[in-house]
Scaffold this active site. Sequence first.
Site, PDB file in Angstrom:
ATOM      1  N   HIS A   1      31.980  31.858  43.681  1.00  0.00           N
ATOM      2  CA  HIS A   1      30.878  31.596  43.165  1.00  0.00           C
ATOM      3  C   HIS A   1      30.618  30.387  44.163  1.00  0.00           C
ATOM      4  CE1 HIS A   1      28.555  30.954  40.358  1.00  0.00           C
ATOM      5  NE2 HIS A   1      28.456  29.954  40.142  1.00  0.00           N
TER       6      HIS A   1
ATOM      7  N   SER B   1      23.509  28.477  41.389  1.00  0.00           N
ATOM      8  CA  SER B   1      24.240  29.007  40.124  1.00  0.00           C
ATOM      9  C   SER B   1      23.138  28.261  38.841  1.00  0.00           C
ATOM     10  CB  SER B   1      25.164  28.137  39.560  1.00  0.00           C
ATOM     11  OG  SER B   1      26.324  28.794  38.640  1.00  0.00           O
TER      12      SER B   1
ATOM     13  N   ASP C   1      32.205  37.008  43.842  1.00  0.00           N
ATOM     14  CA  ASP C   1      32.145  36.294  42.649  1.00  0.00           C
ATOM     15  C   ASP C   1      33.071  36.254  41.533  1.00  0.00           C
ATOM     16  OD1 ASP C   1      31.015  33.584  41.383  1.00  0.00           O
ATOM     17  OD2 ASP C   1      29.318  34.642  41.337  1.00  0.00           O
TER      18      ASP C   1
END
Length: 237
Positions: free
Chosen positions: A212, A122, A180
């Site tokens: 995610h 991320s 996601d």
Amino acid sequence: MAAVRKLQLCAVSPTGKHSASVIFLHGSGDTGQGLRAWVRDVLVPDLAFSHIRIIYPTAPARPYTPMRGALSTVWFDRYKITQDCPEHLESIDTMCSTLGSIIQDEVSAGIPKHRILIGGFSMGGAMALHLACRYHPDVAGVFALSSFLNKGSVTYQAVEERLRARLPIPELFQCHGTSDELVFHQWGEDTSLRLRKAGMNTTFHSIPGLYHQLSQPEMELLRSWILNKLPYSTIPS
């Protein structure tokens, strides 16, 4: 000049002679210890090697604008989480300097930069791209999991400039889940395409049904890529 702030580190030592290193950056709000535990839970038998040291730093707590200024362990600030938003370069560049000290420590320990990989999950992946493409392009490569850069990122310009100057550009490995949240998968794929257009050698893996998060298939792909980039060597060269 102010002293570079030292970060807290969690590390997995190699079982044999240390001849390569991976710096793995966590996502926003997490810690190095948290990411290390997550990796260990997801991947069996763990992301560990006979010759590679895995380093999980923790970002210092700082006010984070998307959280209305609340303190969070983030690598840099964002004005807001949208692809079209300008980057908060002051905080990004400051952290590049701080993380650069970890790279230098590995070099001082006898690990050449071409035996070091930088990556993250991320926000950690975005941070790794800035660090590798703009400041340490002579590392072995960079990986980004569930990550993206803003449309106007200065990283694209840095890669283009290195291509024009015929200078080395690190290779990129990316993975992103197709499920996601919001449009993050598309942003990640756009990042890969823009970097490839700028001149970077990129590999993008879409992981079906993944949100995610990390997954075993993704981490297996990453482990294979790491071993390909950092093969066993008893003596760094």
